[in-house]
Write an enzyme that holds these catalytic residues in place. Structure first.
Site, PDB file in Angstrom:
ATOM      1  N   SER A 121       0.787  -1.142   0.081  1.00 58.33           N
ATOM      2  CA  SER A 121       0.075   0.013   0.073  1.00 58.33           C
ATOM      3  C   SER A 121       0.961   1.203  -0.120  1.00 58.33           C
ATOM      4  CB  SER A 121      -0.952  -0.055   1.289  1.00 58.33           C
ATOM      5  OG  SER A 121      -0.266  -0.337   2.231  1.00 58.33           O
ATOM      6  N   HIS A 142      -3.385  -3.568  -5.690  1.00 56.13           N
ATOM      7  CA  HIS A 142      -3.719  -3.325  -4.362  1.00 56.13           C
ATOM      8  C   HIS A 142      -5.278  -3.549  -4.017  1.00 56.13           C
ATOM      9  CE1 HIS A 142      -4.036  -0.169  -0.932  1.00 56.13           C
ATOM     10  NE2 HIS A 142      -3.464  -1.157  -0.618  1.00 56.13           N
ATOM     11  N   GLU A 154      -6.660  -1.598  -6.784  1.00 54.27           N
ATOM     12  CA  GLU A 154      -5.769  -0.703  -7.591  1.00 54.27           C
ATOM     13  C   GLU A 154      -4.849  -1.328  -8.430  1.00 54.27           C
ATOM     14  OE1 GLU A 154      -5.904   3.533  -4.980  1.00 54.27           O
ATOM     15  OE2 GLU A 154      -4.726   1.944  -4.266  1.00 54.27           O
ATOM     16  N   ASN A 193      -5.273   5.775  -0.759  1.00 56.21           N
ATOM     17  CA  ASN A 193      -4.329   5.932   0.793  1.00 56.21           C
ATOM     18  C   ASN A 193      -3.919   7.382   0.627  1.00 56.21           C
ATOM     19  OD1 ASN A 193      -4.833   3.724   2.104  1.00 56.21           O
ATOM     20  ND2 ASN A 193      -2.978   2.428   1.228  1.00 56.21           N
TER      21      ASN A 193
HETATM   22  N1  CAA Z   1     -15.562 -12.827   5.044  1.00 57.88           N
HETATM   23  C1  CAA Z   1     -17.016 -13.009   4.926  1.00 57.88           C
HETATM   24  N2  CAA Z   1     -17.750 -12.311   5.648  1.00 57.88           N
HETATM   25  C2  CAA Z   1     -17.206 -11.302   6.297  1.00 57.88           C
HETATM   26  C3  CAA Z   1     -16.123 -11.153   6.535  1.00 57.88           C
HETATM   27  C4  CAA Z   1     -14.998 -11.934   5.619  1.00 57.88           C
HETATM   28  N3  CAA Z   1     -13.671 -11.582   5.488  1.00 57.88           N
HETATM   29  N4  CAA Z   1     -15.821 -10.018   7.196  1.00 57.88           N
HETATM   30  C5  CAA Z   1     -17.090  -9.456   7.438  1.00 57.88           C
HETATM   31  N5  CAA Z   1     -17.979 -10.358   6.968  1.00 57.88           N
HETATM   32  C6  CAA Z   1     -19.385 -10.266   7.301  1.00 57.88           C
HETATM   33  C7  CAA Z   1     -19.589 -10.034   8.874  1.00 57.88           C
HETATM   34  O1  CAA Z   1     -19.421 -11.110   9.693  1.00 57.88           O
HETATM   35  C8  CAA Z   1     -21.054  -9.597   8.761  1.00 57.88           C
HETATM   36  O2  CAA Z   1     -22.070 -10.567   8.970  1.00 57.88           O
HETATM   37  P1  CAA Z   1     -23.451 -10.636   9.545  1.00 57.88           P
HETATM   38  O3  CAA Z   1     -24.011  -9.634   8.830  1.00 57.88           O
HETATM   39  O4  CAA Z   1     -23.781 -12.157   9.507  1.00 57.88           O
HETATM   40  O5  CAA Z   1     -23.157  -9.870  10.885  1.00 57.88           O
HETATM   41  C9  CAA Z   1     -21.171  -9.067   7.265  1.00 57.88           C
HETATM   42  O6  CAA Z   1     -19.923  -9.445   6.585  1.00 57.88           O
HETATM   43  C10 CAA Z   1     -21.169  -7.455   7.337  1.00 57.88           C
HETATM   44  O7  CAA Z   1     -20.242  -6.986   8.166  1.00 57.88           O
HETATM   45  P2  CAA Z   1     -20.720  -5.923   9.022  1.00 57.88           P
HETATM   46  O8  CAA Z   1     -21.834  -6.244   9.956  1.00 57.88           O
HETATM   47  O9  CAA Z   1     -19.486  -5.375   9.834  1.00 57.88           O
HETATM   48  O10 CAA Z   1     -21.303  -4.900   8.214  1.00 57.88           O
HETATM   49  P3  CAA Z   1     -20.966  -3.706   7.197  1.00 57.88           P
HETATM   50  O11 CAA Z   1     -22.043  -3.366   6.243  1.00 57.88           O
HETATM   51  O12 CAA Z   1     -20.254  -2.523   8.002  1.00 57.88           O
HETATM   52  O13 CAA Z   1     -19.819  -4.291   6.020  1.00 57.88           O
HETATM   53  C11 CAA Z   1     -17.473  -3.802   5.783  1.00 57.88           C
HETATM   54  C12 CAA Z   1     -18.486  -4.349   6.672  1.00 57.88           C
HETATM   55  C13 CAA Z   1     -17.678  -4.041   4.188  1.00 57.88           C
HETATM   56  C14 CAA Z   1     -16.081  -4.072   6.121  1.00 57.88           C
HETATM   57  C15 CAA Z   1     -17.703  -2.324   6.019  1.00 57.88           C
HETATM   58  O14 CAA Z   1     -18.024  -1.955   7.429  1.00 57.88           O
HETATM   59  C16 CAA Z   1     -16.876  -1.267   5.313  1.00 57.88           C
HETATM   60  O15 CAA Z   1     -16.739  -0.843   4.337  1.00 57.88           O
HETATM   61  N6  CAA Z   1     -15.746  -0.806   6.129  1.00 57.88           N
HETATM   62  C17 CAA Z   1     -15.013   0.151   5.584  1.00 57.88           C
HETATM   63  C18 CAA Z   1     -13.738  -1.012   5.175  1.00 57.88           C
HETATM   64  C19 CAA Z   1     -12.652   0.063   4.639  1.00 57.88           C
HETATM   65  O16 CAA Z   1     -12.579   1.184   4.494  1.00 57.88           O
HETATM   66  N7  CAA Z   1     -11.447  -0.877   4.089  1.00 57.88           N
HETATM   67  C20 CAA Z   1     -10.600  -0.198   3.349  1.00 57.88           C
HETATM   68  C21 CAA Z   1      -9.273  -0.128   4.598  1.00 57.88           C
HETATM   69  S1  CAA Z   1      -8.100   0.794   3.843  1.00 57.88           S
HETATM   70  C22 CAA Z   1      -7.264  -0.340   3.144  1.00 57.88           C
HETATM   71  O17 CAA Z   1      -7.477  -1.608   3.083  1.00 57.88           O
HETATM   72  C23 CAA Z   1      -5.840   0.066   2.266  1.00 57.88           C
HETATM   73  C24 CAA Z   1      -4.815  -0.017   2.974  1.00 57.88           C
HETATM   74  O18 CAA Z   1      -3.640  -0.237   2.265  1.00 57.88           O
HETATM   75  C25 CAA Z   1      -4.534   0.546   4.245  1.00 57.88           C
END
Ligand code: CAA
Length: 288
Positions: A121, A142, A154, A193
């Site tokens: 990243s 990415h 990406e 990022n």
């Molecule tokens: N596999 C399968 N299912 C999964 C899972 C996985 N790895 N992770 C979570 N779930 C499931 C959860 O258990 C949950 O199930 P239930 O509904 O049965 O409880 C379901 O998916 C939805 O999860 P949430 O309840 O947490 O609900 P949500 O609608 O918030 O979705 C999310 C989760 C998509 C992660 C959301 O919270 C989100 O978009 N968060 C932001 C994530 C983000 O910004 N990521 C980027 C980070 S930056 C990066 O990665 C780059 C870097 O280089 C730093």
């Protein structure tokens, strides 16, 4: 170039999810390589848990989940992992020396046609490509956390990455069910990022200056900008150490004080308050 076998290096937070989706959605044969049996076991455990969740929700059938697992081969053996592989996706810790070792070994043990992609990243694709004899076949791929749910990849061109390499990994990412964007220049933080990490750093300045409580900053951004989670919860998910290393790359590469890491971030990392993975970051995850 037709990709049939993918080698994912690193069974951690990102690697296990990338391996899972390559098999589950892409139907690829995947070697999952790591340096420690404990890391491989933990990665396979996470994959099984994620597959169980998808089965529970009716996203995949039990049969499809079993086939997904059958196509993933966890291994500690580099020769076996790289044998006949068409694409390597490196997802090891964000340390140049560690990645250098992986790139040199992958270059040595794979065919000249094999593409070596990195999930970095923050590290320069051009720098990683310089550790191989085929910089035109090195590219950034990415993914976002969690790779099972996040739609974006990406695709990042290094200075010498060929258009054909970009096209091949774009096709693979799409086959894995992802949307892609092309980052035409190897620039720190790529697109996401570059915007996200300074925003998280700025949120920390709000806390450092005593402007608002973390819960209120998160609430404001969730309700005011419709982010799925507020900046502090996201920071705890990403890991404060990761955020610090990315903002430090910006600070060093751009030589611009607008990327100065918030002193609170540096302090928290020194204190081992890294977020969810250590049980405590901005929030106390043991209580939650
Ligand atoms: N596999 C399968 N299912 C999964 C899972 C996985 N790895 N992770 C979570 N779930 C499931 C959860 O258990 C949950 O199930 P239930 O509904 O049965 O409880 C379901 O998916 C939805 O999860 P949430 O309840 O947490 O609900 P949500 O609608 O918030 O979705 C999310 C989760 C998509 C992660 C959301 O919270 C989100 O978009 N968060 C932001 C994530 C983000 O910004 N990521 C980027 C980070 S930056 C990066 O990665 C780059 C870097 O280089 C730093």
């Amino acid at each position: 170039m037709e990709v049939e076998k993918i080698t994912v290096v690193g069974a951690g937070l990102m690697g296990h999810g990338i391996a899972q989706m390559a098999s589950q959605v892409g139907g690829y044969h995947v070697s999952l390589l790591d340096v420690d049996q404990g890391f491989l076991d933990r990665g396979m455990k996470w994959i099984k848990q994620s597959l169980n969740k998808f089965v529970e929700k009716g996203v995949v059938t039990r049969e499809r989940a079993d086939e997904t697992l059958e196509r993933i081969h966890p291994t500690l053996n580099v020769e076996e992992a790289y044998k006949d592989t068409d694409l390597v996706i490196e997802a090891v810790p964000e340390k140049v020396e560690i990645k250098r070792g992986v790139f040199e070994k992958a270059d040595e043990l794979t065919s000249p046609e094999t593409i070596i992609a990195t999930n970095t990243s923050s590290i320069s694709i051009t720098l990683l490509a310089s550790f191989t004899g085929k910089p035109e076949r090195v590219v950034g791929m990415h993914f976002f956390n969690p790779p099972q749910l996040m739609k974006l990849v990406e695709i990042v061109k290094g200075k010498q990455t060929s258009d054909q390499t970009v096209q091949t990994v774009k096709t693979v990412a799409e086959k894995i069910g992802k949307e892609t964007v092309i980052v035409k220049k190897d620039s720190p933080g790529f697109i996401v990022n570059r915007i996200l990490i300074p925003a998280l750093n700025e949120a920390l300045y709000l806390l450092w200056e005593g402007v608002a409580e973390p819960e209120d900053v998160d609430k404001a951004i969730k309700l005011g900008l419709n982010w799925p989670m507020g900046p502090f919860k996201l920071l705890d998910y990403i890991g404060l150490d990761t955020a610090l290393s990315v903002i430090n790359v910006f600070f060093e590469e751009f030589k611009d004080s607008k990327y100065r890491p918030c002193p609170l971030l540096t302090q928290m990392v020194r204190a081992g308050l890294l977020g969810r993975k250590t049980g405590k970051g901005i929030y106390d995850w043991k209580k939650k």
